[in-house]
Design an enzyme around this catalytic site. Structure first.
Site, PDB file in Angstrom:
ATOM      1  N   TYR A 211       0.797  -1.223   0.000  1.00  0.00           N
ATOM      2  CA  TYR A 211       0.000   0.000   0.000  1.00  0.00           C
ATOM      3  C   TYR A 211       0.835   1.281   0.000  1.00  0.00           C
ATOM      4  O   TYR A 211       1.763   1.428   0.802  1.00  0.00           O
ATOM      5  CB  TYR A 211      -0.931   0.036   1.223  1.00  0.00           C
ATOM      6  CG  TYR A 211      -1.934   1.138   1.110  1.00  0.00           C
ATOM      7  CD1 TYR A 211      -3.053   0.998   0.299  1.00  0.00           C
ATOM      8  CD2 TYR A 211      -1.745   2.349   1.778  1.00  0.00           C
ATOM      9  CE1 TYR A 211      -3.958   2.021   0.158  1.00  0.00           C
ATOM     10  CE2 TYR A 211      -2.657   3.377   1.638  1.00  0.00           C
ATOM     11  CZ  TYR A 211      -3.769   3.210   0.828  1.00  0.00           C
ATOM     12  OH  TYR A 211      -4.666   4.229   0.678  1.00  0.00           O
ATOM     13  N   GLY A 212       0.459   2.221  -0.838  1.00  0.00           N
ATOM     14  CA  GLY A 212       0.913   3.614  -0.798  1.00  0.00           C
ATOM     15  C   GLY A 212       2.380   3.788  -0.458  1.00  0.00           C
ATOM     16  O   GLY A 212       3.264   3.156  -1.047  1.00  0.00           O
ATOM     17  N   SER A 266      -3.880  16.564   5.414  1.00  0.00           N
ATOM     18  CA  SER A 266      -4.260  17.844   6.020  1.00  0.00           C
ATOM     19  C   SER A 266      -4.399  18.961   4.997  1.00  0.00           C
ATOM     20  O   SER A 266      -4.347  20.132   5.364  1.00  0.00           O
ATOM     21  CB  SER A 266      -3.248  18.231   7.102  1.00  0.00           C
ATOM     22  OG  SER A 266      -3.188  17.236   8.092  1.00  0.00           O
TER      23      SER A 266
HETATM   24  P1  GTP Z   1      -1.376  13.390   2.009  1.00  0.00           P
HETATM   25  O1  GTP Z   1      -1.568  12.922   0.613  1.00  0.00           O
HETATM   26  O2  GTP Z   1      -1.706  12.322   3.013  1.00  0.00           O
HETATM   27  O3  GTP Z   1      -0.037  13.964   2.275  1.00  0.00           O
HETATM   28  O4  GTP Z   1      -2.527  14.495   2.306  1.00  0.00           O
HETATM   29  P2  GTP Z   1      -2.772  16.028   1.883  1.00  0.00           P
HETATM   30  O5  GTP Z   1      -2.077  16.951   2.809  1.00  0.00           O
HETATM   31  O6  GTP Z   1      -2.532  16.219   0.435  1.00  0.00           O
HETATM   32  O7  GTP Z   1      -4.330  16.197   2.209  1.00  0.00           O
HETATM   33  P3  GTP Z   1      -5.598  16.364   1.241  1.00  0.00           P
HETATM   34  O8  GTP Z   1      -5.562  17.642   0.468  1.00  0.00           O
HETATM   35  O9  GTP Z   1      -5.777  15.118   0.477  1.00  0.00           O
HETATM   36  O10 GTP Z   1      -6.772  16.512   2.306  1.00  0.00           O
HETATM   37  C1  GTP Z   1      -7.049  15.545   3.284  1.00  0.00           C
HETATM   38  C2  GTP Z   1      -8.449  15.718   3.801  1.00  0.00           C
HETATM   39  O11 GTP Z   1      -8.633  17.051   4.317  1.00  0.00           O
HETATM   40  C3  GTP Z   1      -9.505  15.526   2.737  1.00  0.00           C
HETATM   41  O12 GTP Z   1     -10.529  14.733   3.273  1.00  0.00           O
HETATM   42  C4  GTP Z   1      -9.985  16.929   2.449  1.00  0.00           C
HETATM   43  O13 GTP Z   1     -11.335  16.943   2.028  1.00  0.00           O
HETATM   44  C5  GTP Z   1      -9.782  17.669   3.764  1.00  0.00           C
HETATM   45  N1  GTP Z   1      -9.492  19.119   3.567  1.00  0.00           N
HETATM   46  C6  GTP Z   1      -8.592  19.654   2.702  1.00  0.00           C
HETATM   47  N2  GTP Z   1      -8.626  21.011   2.726  1.00  0.00           N
HETATM   48  C7  GTP Z   1      -9.587  21.356   3.631  1.00  0.00           C
HETATM   49  C8  GTP Z   1     -10.098  22.626   4.114  1.00  0.00           C
HETATM   50  O14 GTP Z   1      -9.686  23.706   3.703  1.00  0.00           O
HETATM   51  N3  GTP Z   1     -11.072  22.554   5.078  1.00  0.00           N
HETATM   52  C9  GTP Z   1     -11.554  21.357   5.552  1.00  0.00           C
HETATM   53  N4  GTP Z   1     -12.501  21.386   6.476  1.00  0.00           N
HETATM   54  N5  GTP Z   1     -11.096  20.145   5.108  1.00  0.00           N
HETATM   55  C10 GTP Z   1     -10.124  20.148   4.171  1.00  0.00           C
HETATM   56  C1  SPV Z   2       1.114  10.611   3.130  1.00  0.00           C
HETATM   57  O1  SPV Z   2       0.758   9.745   3.921  1.00  0.00           O
HETATM   58  O2  SPV Z   2       1.583  11.712   3.493  1.00  0.00           O
HETATM   59  C2  SPV Z   2       0.932  10.379   1.683  1.00  0.00           C
HETATM   60  C3  SPV Z   2       0.404   9.076   1.262  1.00  0.00           C
HETATM   61  O3  SPV Z   2       1.234  11.247   0.883  1.00  0.00           O
HETATM   62  S1  SPV Z   2       1.562   7.793   1.265  1.00  0.00           S
HETATM   63  O4  SPV Z   2       2.095   7.642  -0.086  1.00  0.00           O
HETATM   64  O5  SPV Z   2       0.846   6.573   1.668  1.00  0.00           O
HETATM   65  O6  SPV Z   2       2.634   8.076   2.183  1.00  0.00           O
END
Ligand code: GTP
Ligand code: SPV
Ligand code: MN
EC number: 4.1.1.32
Length: 620
Positions: A211-212, A266
């Site tokens: 996974y991932g 996040s």
């Molecule tokens: P990784 O890929 O794990 O590193 O995550 P990431 O930081 O790219 O997070 P991503 O943008 O995928 O968002 C993760 C979750 O946070 C999702 O379920 C989004 O819908 C939620 N989210 C993102 N931006 C916001 C925001 O501005 N407000 C709220 N309430 N939720 C948000």
């Molecule tokens: C994270 O967990 O911050 C990701 C997804 O971007 S993974 O590739 O599973 O680490």
């Protein structure tokens, strides 16, 4: 195994060091055959994976995959950085001697690919010809075909990336062996999984997951852990869990570039895919460069800090992705994109997928629907509240599918960085945005990023913890030298980026609602930050940075109550004074933290002590 040499010949894989690496691990893992992969093999591999039941059709050129139910996220506990130098041990890098880890992994992997194909996946992290090209070359060996399909989407894959190298022995040697997943004893004292980066040998050995970040070794293991270590060892660059965007102001005819880190799940992908709010859409455009990793260095030609995204695709969180929150993401996984969905709910009859937050309610007609474990929804007991999809379910798509991809995203030169932001899920204390103009204070702010952990890692969801620069799970050398590396790389730039801390996740303590509407509206505080850097707004100074006034934030069309707005634009001085004690303890764990960081900590603490509790204004 006779056919190894045939596989080399057929694929044109001539690099003798790569050949030797493949022979060595084919011997250890006992794979039945070897296949060298290029991106052009994708169509055939998709057909094979469909025929083998490893993936399923999810509507017009899209696919669905399901992982073993206990194998749905990164494991932080089982992730290790190994080197031969005990001085590489930090607080978060989970350091172990390589003399212990290498033999252990060889034992785990020994014979573990028997009967399977070992795929040889030569790849490049970063566009060809970048100043960091030498650090971007890698070869992943994997015994999982779905992992190959993901790698083709997430990295530039092809034999050409390992031929004609200046130093043909310089590539990351990445080995992924899936193992018998049900026998891994997940989360027990006898856990069999090991995810090891032997950083000083540029070797990655991951065993026990498909996974991932545990299995796609170009991304997190190479792109973050190994790259951060390489940047440190060479003194040349930073490798960070950062998104990277451009904001174009069509009226002023200019584009700013901002990068920054929020912990896993996040909001990095959502920010990078941001569609401006309707009221601002005629004037501004947001361009996607990267959503998870940025490499940063100083360009000797103009002396500025530059950044690039080493990845070729997006591995995004599915949860809560919908037309309102992120229409760009939905388009990027539309018909014909080749996207792969993992661990969402699936209906084999209609080939549809669904996840929590895709629509307000799940499909009313549950006929045919399977949850992420493959169990029929119709068999659930009445009133079951179990989610249909896993909270860390994801979509995988290439950058070219992202509608707001920057026109120059493949430029090897990278882009000059105007701003660096940090943020995370922080339910109180952290305002919408506070700007920091001093380098040491900016680095200090990144090191003291405190936020709630998420379901992107096993077993930590909801824990409040410090996550320095959002790199806690990806640290590969000690925190003291890490801070020094930041001061050295960014400090060498002739024009300093502005720093800021942002928070889209402040909540009402009574009913838990998010005070700031987030998503598309997040453009507004970023525009304010760029105006502050340009000197066209001034904000108001507080002990923890410069905050926008209500007037300076362009709030046309934002759905927020005056009381909530006031809260997200203010500093709770008492709460911040408390925080400083925790920060002190957090920083004290780190050996060799540069004096400039301690000085920044003391300055902020002293300013908080003398601040007016009601207005957060500092005297003088
Ligand atoms: P990784 O890929 O794990 O590193 O995550 P990431 O930081 O790219 O997070 P991503 O943008 O995928 O968002 C993760 C979750 O946070 C999702 O379920 C989004 O819908 C939620 N989210 C993102 N931006 C916001 C925001 O501005 N407000 C709220 N309430 N939720 C948000
Ligand atoms: C994270 O967990 O911050 C990701 C997804 O971007 S993974 O590739 O599973 O680490
Ligand atoms: Mn990430």
């Amino acid at each position: 195994m006779a056919d190894i040499e045939t596989a080399f010949e057929h694929s044109g894989l001539g690099n003798p060091h790569v050949r030797e690496f493949v022979r060595h691990w084919a011997g250890i893992t006992g794979a039945a055959r070897v296949e060298v992969v290029s991106a052009a093999d994708d169509g055939r591999l998709i057909e094979e994976a469909l025929a083998a039941g490893e993936i399923f059709p999810a509507g017009e050129g899209r696919y669905y995959s399901r992982s073993y139910p206990k194998d749905t996220a990164r494991s932080e506990e089982r992730t290790i950085v190994a080197t031969s130098n005990p001085a590489d041990k930090g607080v978060y890098d989970n350091w172990r001697p390589s003399s212990e880890m290498k033999p252990l992994l060889e034992r785990q992997m020994s014979g573990a690919s028997a009967g399977k194909t070992m795929y040889v996946v030569p790849y490049l992290m970063a566009p060809p010809g970048s100043p960091l090209h030498a650090y971007a070359v890698g070869v992943e060996l994997t015994d999982s075909r779905p992992v190959v399909l993901h790698m083709i989407r997430m990295a530039r894959v092809g034999v050409e990336h390992v031929e004609g190298l200046e130093d043909p022995s310089m590539f990351v040697r990445a080995v992924h062996v899936t193992g018998d997943l049900p026998a891994m004893q997940h989360g027990t004292p006898d856990d069999q999984r090991y995810f090891v980066t032997v950083a000083d040998e540029r070797t990655i050995l991951h065993y026990g997951s498909s996974y991932g970040g545990n299995a796609l070794l170009g991304k997190i293991a190479h792109g973050l852990r190994q790259a951060a270590y390489d940047g440190y060892a060479s003194g040349k660059f930073l490798g960070e869990q950062f998104m990277l965007i451009g904001i174009e102001d069509r009226v002023a005819g200019r584009t700013w570039h901002i990068c920054g880190g929020f912990p896993s799940a996040s909001g990095k992908t959502n920010l990078a895919m941001m569609l401006p709010p309707d009221a601002l859409g005629d004037r501004y455009r947001v361009f996607f460069y990267g959503d998870d990793i940025a490499w940063l260095w100083v360009n000797p030609d103009d002396g500025r800090l530059y950044g690039l995204n080493p990845e070729f695709g997006v591995f995004g969180v599915a949860k809560d992705t919908n037309e309102k929150t992120n229409p760009t993401a939905l388009e990027s996984v539309g018909p014909g994109t080749g996207a792969i969905f993992t661990n969402v709910a699936y209906n084999p009859d209609t080939q549809e997928v669904w996840w929590e937050g895709r629509t307000p309610e799940p499909p009313a007609d549950v006929a045919g629907w399977l949850d992420w474990k493959g169990e029929p929804i119709a068999d659930r007991p009445e009133g079951s509240t179990e989610p249909w999809s896993h909270p860390n379910s994801r979509f995988t798509t290439t950058l070219a599918n992202v509608p707001n991809i920057a026109p120059d995203y493949e430029s090897p030169a990278g882009v000059p960085i105007d701003g660096i932001i940090f943020g995370g899920r922080t339910r109180d204390r952290e305002p919408l945005i506070r700007a920091i103009t001093d380098l040491a204070e900016g680095v200090y702010d990144g090191l003291t990023l405190g936020a709630e952990a998420t379901f992107a890692a096993e077993g930590v969801d909801g824990q409040l913890r410090y996550d320095p620069m959002s790199m806690r799970p990806f640290m590969s050398y000690p925190e003291g030298p890490y801070a020094a590396q930041w001061l050295s790389i960014v400090g060498a730039a002739s024009e300093q980026p502005i720093f800021a801390h942002v928070n889209w996740f402040q909540r009402d303590p009574e009913d838990g609602h998010f005070l700031w509407p987030g998503y598309r509206e997040n453009l507004r505080p970023l525009l304010w930050l760029m105006r502050l850097k340009d000197g066209t707004v001034t904000g108001r100074s507080t002990p923890v940075g410069i905050l926008p006034t209500e007037e300076e934030l362009d709030l046309e069309g934002v759905d927020i109550t005056p009381a909530d707005l006031e809260t997200v634009l203010s500093i709770d001085v008492e709460r911040w004074r408390q925080e400083m004690g925790f920060r002190q303890a957090h920083l004290e764990q780190f050996d060799g933290l540069p004096e400039a960081i301690w000085a920044a900590h003391r300055r902020v603490a002293a300013a908080l002590e003398s601040a007016d509790v009601d207005t957060a204004a500092t005297p003088g």
